[in-house]
Design an enzyme around this catalytic site. Structure first.
Site, PDB file in Angstrom:
ATOM      1  N   GLY A  19       0.819  -1.221   0.000  1.00  0.00           N
ATOM      2  CA  GLY A  19       0.000   0.000   0.000  1.00  0.00           C
ATOM      3  C   GLY A  19       0.845   1.261   0.000  1.00  0.00           C
ATOM      4  O   GLY A  19       0.462   2.285   0.554  1.00  0.00           O
ATOM      5  N   CYS A 394     -17.533   1.459 -21.672  1.00  0.00           N
ATOM      6  CA  CYS A 394     -16.649   1.132 -22.790  1.00  0.00           C
ATOM      7  C   CYS A 394     -17.010  -0.225 -23.415  1.00  0.00           C
ATOM      8  O   CYS A 394     -17.965  -0.302 -24.169  1.00  0.00           O
ATOM      9  CB  CYS A 394     -15.188   1.212 -22.346  1.00  0.00           C
ATOM     10  SG  CYS A 394     -14.085   1.503 -23.745  1.00  0.00           S
ATOM     11  N   PHE A 395     -16.328  -1.311 -23.079  1.00  0.00           N
ATOM     12  CA  PHE A 395     -16.711  -2.629 -23.602  1.00  0.00           C
ATOM     13  C   PHE A 395     -18.149  -2.945 -23.156  1.00  0.00           C
ATOM     14  O   PHE A 395     -18.919  -3.522 -23.914  1.00  0.00           O
ATOM     15  CB  PHE A 395     -15.737  -3.678 -23.051  1.00  0.00           C
ATOM     16  CG  PHE A 395     -15.558  -4.881 -23.938  1.00  0.00           C
ATOM     17  CD1 PHE A 395     -15.559  -4.773 -25.313  1.00  0.00           C
ATOM     18  CD2 PHE A 395     -15.338  -6.144 -23.378  1.00  0.00           C
ATOM     19  CE1 PHE A 395     -15.368  -5.883 -26.128  1.00  0.00           C
ATOM     20  CE2 PHE A 395     -15.149  -7.262 -24.181  1.00  0.00           C
ATOM     21  CZ  PHE A 395     -15.160  -7.133 -25.557  1.00  0.00           C
ATOM     22  N   HIS A 520     -14.735   6.467 -19.932  1.00  0.00           N
ATOM     23  CA  HIS A 520     -14.537   5.874 -18.601  1.00  0.00           C
ATOM     24  C   HIS A 520     -14.844   6.921 -17.529  1.00  0.00           C
ATOM     25  O   HIS A 520     -13.949   7.653 -17.086  1.00  0.00           O
ATOM     26  CB  HIS A 520     -13.096   5.371 -18.462  1.00  0.00           C
ATOM     27  CG  HIS A 520     -12.816   4.188 -19.322  1.00  0.00           C
ATOM     28  ND1 HIS A 520     -12.993   2.894 -18.882  1.00  0.00           N
ATOM     29  CD2 HIS A 520     -12.402   4.097 -20.608  1.00  0.00           C
ATOM     30  CE1 HIS A 520     -12.685   2.062 -19.869  1.00  0.00           C
ATOM     31  NE2 HIS A 520     -12.328   2.764 -20.920  1.00  0.00           N
ATOM     32  N   GLU A 522     -15.371   6.468 -14.536  1.00  0.00           N
ATOM     33  CA  GLU A 522     -14.740   6.144 -13.248  1.00  0.00           C
ATOM     34  C   GLU A 522     -13.477   6.955 -12.970  1.00  0.00           C
ATOM     35  O   GLU A 522     -13.143   7.210 -11.814  1.00  0.00           O
ATOM     36  CB  GLU A 522     -14.434   4.640 -13.163  1.00  0.00           C
ATOM     37  CG  GLU A 522     -13.370   4.086 -14.097  1.00  0.00           C
ATOM     38  CD  GLU A 522     -13.902   3.636 -15.451  1.00  0.00           C
ATOM     39  OE1 GLU A 522     -14.954   4.147 -15.876  1.00  0.00           O
ATOM     40  OE2 GLU A 522     -13.257   2.784 -16.097  1.00  0.00           O
TER      41      GLU A 522
HETATM   42  N1  GLN Z   1     -12.195  -3.488 -26.584  1.00  0.00           N
HETATM   43  C1  GLN Z   1     -12.967  -2.307 -26.750  1.00  0.00           C
HETATM   44  C2  GLN Z   1     -12.305  -1.318 -27.693  1.00  0.00           C
HETATM   45  O1  GLN Z   1     -11.127  -1.372 -27.911  1.00  0.00           O
HETATM   46  C3  GLN Z   1     -13.306  -1.663 -25.416  1.00  0.00           C
HETATM   47  C4  GLN Z   1     -12.106  -1.123 -24.724  1.00  0.00           C
HETATM   48  C5  GLN Z   1     -12.343  -0.825 -23.266  1.00  0.00           C
HETATM   49  O2  GLN Z   1     -13.284  -1.327 -22.673  1.00  0.00           O
HETATM   50  N2  GLN Z   1     -11.491  -0.046 -22.657  1.00  0.00           N
HETATM   51  O3  GLN Z   1     -12.952  -0.440 -28.196  1.00  0.00           O
END
Ligand code: GLN
Length: 550
Positions: A19, A394-395, A520, A522
């Site tokens: 950590g 994303c994915f 993203h 996050e």
């Molecule tokens: N594999 C997908 C792409 O390249 C999603 C990438 C991800 O989730 N960061 O677009």
């Protein structure tokens, strides 16, 4: 009064995974709370140029900075603790340093010299560190050296840090060494020998630490502190107990209570007052709730929790906002994997998917490649059909679109060309701009892009803004040839970028919460300031929980 730039170096002993990143972030936070301009930098002694090509299952998440840097996940901790946006230059690796030196050599910059680790590599390391401090007008830069003292790879970096202590005023540098005091079950006392050895190793390199931060299951006893002080040649008020606490956000407080700030300020010759109350107000909330919300994170890299650390932190920030504890189950999507056209097995698959009913919400984070992707598509279908709050990132965004195309628009072979290049219905395609790239590292669409949000949308209600800036890391995107058929069937696309060339957000207005983001979110979440899509996902999950209980 202008103060010369100060440097705090954090080294690690005994073993990895103690950590160090949290101790680095916490130390920096305390100095920031003193009103100083503070930032952090991570040294990764591996040879990769950056973290972009590394397997998240081995090294944890790749954290993306605003400028598109693919960084070590500790950079994410720095951003969250300090509430700062850092750049890719805050993560230096052996690969990056060597590459700069070799480029300079090729350009003839060394004028006939023999190029060596000392001084050329060490000079480049020192240059990179000092450059950040100067450019960003920092009072203090906290530099975390990855790896463990004794590793061959980290030697040039430790040598450079040692030289910096020699070159600068004695009051301008401070060394923190992070170690472990193990407790053996059979005996039960806190063992100091590993720390003694690791400090000896550090001294052999020429570095005498100023402070020990010692990880231990329980608070260090007076006797352990006395022993460590004696053997490490460090005064006992500079031995900090870093015992287990319920939340990482409590670490600044436990260090503060033991007087770390005074020790550091004194050595660095700084006079400052610290007000920790605002931070305590945020951090205390993470330990106190009885009521919880239960979330399933379904993905490909669930065996190492660190591979989705920013997603986990964003959920934590969001649930704290609603005074809820978060209960998370990490589920490997392969569990829900039966080929989508295998009718005999669809009953068995449905039985498996039923376990998802116990969750208040489902989140699908980023990922790459075909393994487990059919399982995610099945999950996305299940969440949509059963009105379970869903956030796809994303994915997770891309696979939910495929699920919708197959399940609602009757495009039964819909796919992404990442998984099937010959599909008749490529609803997710390789981004044309990426077409000619042959290298793997740093070739995705990376970093921050402006996203326009439709006024008449759930996205607008979530963000309360017509434009947002979010970070990206992808090669594939939604194929807008399918926009009309999808919209006619109830999926709305309400966020765009690059003059509407790319789709960034989908939503299904009829659903309790079915929201997908190509970016993203996050990476933007901070303690006390959750990212809005996570916040609304948690809000919907709480609503779902109430509905189930009634
Ligand atoms: N594999 C997908 C792409 O390249 C999603 C990438 C991800 O989730 N960061 O677009």
């Amino acid at each position: 009064m202008v103060i010369p730039p100060k440097f705090i170096f954090v080294t690690g002993g005994v073993m990895s995974g103690l950590g160090k990143g949290i101790i680095t972030s916490s130390t920096a936070k305390l100095l920031q709370l003193c009103g100083l301009q503070v930032s952090c930098l991570k040294i990764d002694p591996y040879l990769n140029y950056d973290a972009g090509t590394m397997n998240p299952l081995a090294h944890g998440e790749v954290f993306v900075t605003e400028d598109g840097g693919e960084c070590d996940m500790d950079v994410g901790n720095y951003e969250r603790f300090l509430d700062l946006n850092l750049t890719s230059s805050h993560n230096i690796t052996t690969g990056r340093i060597f590459s700069n030196v070799i480029n300079s050599e090729r350009e003839g910059k060394y004028l006939g010299q023999c190029v060596q680790i000392i001084p050329h590599i060490t000079d480049e390391i020192k240059y990179q560190i000092r450059e950040i401090s100067l450019k960003e007008h920092l009072d203090v830069l906290v530099v975390e050296c990855g790896g463990t003292v004794g590793d061959i790879e980290s030697l040039p970096f430790l040598e450079a840090l040692r030289q910096m202590r020699l070159e600068d005023e004695y009051s301008d540098t401070f060394f923190i060494h992070v170690t472990l005091a193990p407790i053996l079950d059979s005996v039960g006392d806190q063992k100091t020998k590993p720390t003694q050895h690791s400090v000896q190793e550090l001294r052999r390199i020429g570095i005498q630490p100023d402070l020990l931060a010692v990880r231990c299951k329980t608070r260090l006893t007076k006797d352990t502190i006395r022993k460590l002080s004696l053997f490490a040649n460090i005064s006992s008020d500079s031995v900090m107990s870093c015992h287990d606490v319920p939340s990482i956000y409590s670490v600044p407080e436990i260090l503060y209570e033991q007087g770390i700030t005074n020790v550091i300020l004194k050595k660095l010759n700084l006079i400052r007052q610290l007000d920790i109350s605002n931070w305590s107000r945020i951090s205390r909330t993470y330990n106190t709730y009885n009521d919880s919300v239960k979330i399933a994170i379904i993905g490909k890299y669930v065996n190492l929790k660190d591979s989705y650390v920013s997603v986990y932190q964003a959920l934590l920030h969001a649930s704290a906002k609603y005074s809820k504890k978060i209960e998370i189950d990490w589920i490997d999507s392969e569990k829900f994997e039966i080929p989508h056209n295998n009718i005999q097995n669809s009953g068995a698959l449905n039985e498996k998917l039923k376990i998802l009913d116990i969750y208040d919400g489902i989140i699908v984070p980023g990922g790459f490649g075909s393994r487990g992707s059919e399982g995610i598509i099945n999950t996305s279908n299940y969440a949509r059909e059963n009105n379970i709050p869903y956030l796809g990132i994303c994915f997770g965004f891309q696979l939910a679109i495929i699920a919708f195309a197959r399940g609602v628009c009757n495009l039964s072979d819909a796919n992404t060309t990442e998984i099937n290049q010959n599909t008749n219905n490529p609803v997710i395609i390789y981004m044309p701009e990426q077409q000619k790239l042959t290298n793997y590292g740093g070739t995705m669409r990376l970093g921050s892009h402006l996203i326009e949000v439709d006024l008449n949308s759930i996205a607008y209600k979530i963000y309360n803004n017509i434009s947002i800036i979010r970070r990206h890391r992808h090669r594939y995107e939604f194929n807008q040839n399918y926009k009309e058929i999808m919209e006619n069937n109830g999926m709305k696309f309400t966020g765009y970028s690059d003059n509407k060339k790319r789709i960034e957000i989908f939503e299904i207005p009829e659903h309790i919460f079915y929201f997908g983001i190509q970016y993203h979110g996050e990476f933007h979440s901070r303690p006390g300031k959750p990212e809005p899509s996570f916040e609304h996902f948690i809000k919907a999950s709480i609503k779902n929980k109430k509905k189930k209980n009634n």
